[in-house]
Motif scaffolding. Sequence first.
Motif, PDB file in Angstrom:
ATOM      1  N   THR A 212      -5.045  -5.958   7.503  1.00 48.47           N
ATOM      2  CA  THR A 212      -5.509  -5.043   6.455  1.00 48.47           C
ATOM      3  C   THR A 212      -4.617  -3.810   6.371  1.00 48.47           C
ATOM      4  N   VAL A 213      -4.238  -3.269   7.530  1.00 45.46           N
ATOM      5  CA  VAL A 213      -3.353  -2.104   7.537  1.00 45.46           C
ATOM      6  C   VAL A 213      -2.016  -2.451   6.896  1.00 45.46           C
ATOM      7  N   ALA A 214      -1.476  -3.632   7.213  1.00 42.94           N
ATOM      8  CA  ALA A 214      -0.198  -4.054   6.622  1.00 42.94           C
ATOM      9  C   ALA A 214      -0.299  -4.129   5.104  1.00 42.94           C
ATOM     10  N   LYS A 215      -1.395  -4.679   4.589  1.00 40.26           N
ATOM     11  CA  LYS A 215      -1.571  -4.772   3.139  1.00 40.26           C
ATOM     12  C   LYS A 215      -1.649  -3.381   2.504  1.00 40.26           C
ATOM     13  N   ARG A 216      -2.332  -2.477   3.190  1.00 41.89           N
ATOM     14  CA  ARG A 216      -2.449  -1.125   2.630  1.00 41.89           C
ATOM     15  C   ARG A 216      -1.117  -0.385   2.674  1.00 41.89           C
ATOM     16  N   LEU A 217      -0.391  -0.564   3.768  1.00 40.07           N
ATOM     17  CA  LEU A 217       0.899   0.110   3.863  1.00 40.07           C
ATOM     18  C   LEU A 217       1.867  -0.380   2.789  1.00 40.07           C
ATOM     19  N   LYS A 218       1.742  -1.639   2.398  1.00 37.73           N
ATOM     20  CA  LYS A 218       2.618  -2.166   1.349  1.00 37.73           C
ATOM     21  C   LYS A 218       2.432  -1.401   0.047  1.00 37.73           C
ATOM     22  N   THR A 219       1.221  -0.915  -0.178  1.00 41.05           N
ATOM     23  CA  THR A 219       0.960  -0.190  -1.423  1.00 41.05           C
ATOM     24  C   THR A 219       1.661   1.166  -1.459  1.00 41.05           C
ATOM     25  N   SER A 220       2.102   1.640  -0.285  1.00 41.64           N
ATOM     26  CA  SER A 220       2.782   2.943  -0.242  1.00 41.64           C
ATOM     27  C   SER A 220       4.281   2.807  -0.441  1.00 41.64           C
ATOM     28  N   LEU A 221       4.775   1.564  -0.558  1.00 41.35           N
ATOM     29  CA  LEU A 221       6.218   1.344  -0.672  1.00 41.35           C
ATOM     30  C   LEU A 221       6.707   1.552  -2.099  1.00 41.35           C
ATOM     31  N   ARG A 222       7.950   1.935  -2.202  1.00 42.86           N
ATOM     32  CA  ARG A 222       8.635   1.991  -3.487  1.00 42.86           C
ATOM     33  C   ARG A 222       9.592   0.810  -3.564  1.00 42.86           C
ATOM     34  N   GLN A 223      10.164   0.595  -4.724  1.00 44.37           N
ATOM     35  CA  GLN A 223      11.115  -0.500  -4.859  1.00 44.37           C
ATOM     36  C   GLN A 223      12.317  -0.256  -3.946  1.00 44.37           C
TER      37      GLN A 223
END
Length: 583
Positions: A212-223
Amino acid sequence: MEPASVRNWPSEPIGDISPEEESVHLASMCCKSDWLAALAQAAAIFSFDDGKLRMLEANDAFVDAYRKRMGADQGGPRFVGEMGQRIGRFIASGRQTDSFEFRRDTALGPEYFLCTLGRLPATDEQPERYLLTATDRTSERSIEKNLRRELLSDGLTALPNRTGFGEEIDDRLANLPWPDTAQFGIIAIDLSRFSRVNESLGPMAGDELLITVAKRLKTSLRQGDVLARIGGNDFAIFARLNNGLSDALHIVQRIRDALSSPIRLSDLQIRVDCAIGCALSTSLQDDPDDIVRKAQAAVKIAKRSGKVEIYRNGVLKEAQRRFSVESRLRDALAQGEMTLAYQPLIHLQTGEITGFEALARWSDPELGNVSPAEFIAVAEESGLITPLGRWAAYEAAQALSRWDAKFGQPLPVGVNVNLSPIQMARDDVASIFEEALRYSGVAGKRLTAELTESAIIADPDKARKLLFALKDLQMSIAMDDFGTGFSNLASLHSLPIDILKIDRSFVSTMLQDRDKAVIVRTILSLAESLNLHVTAEGIETQELAHALQELGCWQGQGYYFARPMNEADAFDYWRARWNFETV
């Protein structure tokens, strides 16, 4: 089988004929030669005359492979041309053999062939010819690709692992367009208290939390950013920074936002806290592995400070120092190189020595005298606090036994042993003291366990059980550094505490600071109402000793009386002050 028919390749070089002509010619090239047809892999024989490369013979596997390639695939002529160029370069090289891997793209994906070339010697009837074999390695390459993917990725979150993270960084630095002024940064993330989730809810819940943490951290990424799981509960982000630190802090805020809402595990709502450390490159030529190490050094500081830490010069050296201390401390514990120093505890009303506080000391051949503040912090961080605490308990009890033997009867003194909150959480402290007392033959009332307020606050129920277990051994309990934590009257009343130790920060300046003096008087009054003894730490002058004596303080320690000393000197100090009645 009838003799093979040999027909010349059209006079045009390979690649200059049309796909239709190619297909017709390949059909006629099906080899009827026994030895060429017997080869399992695709095989063909070529000649090179008048600057033209011609196919003389080919087996069915070779014809089928070329026919597939020359079908609807628009890259057919290019493929044949590339193969012809490789053969031409081999002929010109003069080498007897050569091998290379050849890739061709199809509608179903790439195919890979291991090609070998060899020269067939010229005879009186025929000029030199050239044998080409092509072994299909597509399945092997597919297996290699899958294995490589597994080696470079985390099986739980499907993110790159530490090795894969490094390759992803190298790929982006090499292949993406970067402005001259651009930087890159590494943001390291360490999930706090993750081990408690595993311990209380089980490893499956821990895995679910990481996913779950990995999925949430992905949302903080930019291209263009890369997220990786580089350790058990450690993540890292590679970020392109067009605006330097400002971009990095913006990503940090996005990370905090992504993890701000609780995560549901089973029937519980878990709020995820994390430590974040950042390291920025000075140029694109900086070693990415070095920046990752700096970010990891910064996140270790963030775990202690409770705030985002940006790597600064010297942090990596500090981390290397801590690693060196940890390594040498492990060896010192294994080889018995640690010692205990003993600081006297003085009865302020009579001047008698009532006991000693045992303090760990370490002099390393390479590092020299290492401060307890340094090596105890490293021990707590690395888990070495458990064997260190066990050793201290055994050694303190044995010291009392040796003093008794030297004196001929039990000394009227005890020894205080410090307990770390981490040791209390991880070890069976009561059993350790029970064994220490049994092996030494010392009465439990002569050992006092000192613990801080934070050790009780961390896990009150476990602390309560431990303290009562120690009381069953007839040991005394002292609360160390009292006044600096979060204790309240309820905890003091409900726990079997015998002694309050006033922290030196209040004692040392109480004569100059009225507020500190008020705090000391309040603690003494509180202790009297709860029937507790009080020990004042940090007594460095006779004036302080007399002031505390007049306030009714029971016991004191500090440089005014004596500095910590080795076991033999401590015994001699006690003998010299035996029945000494003035402070």
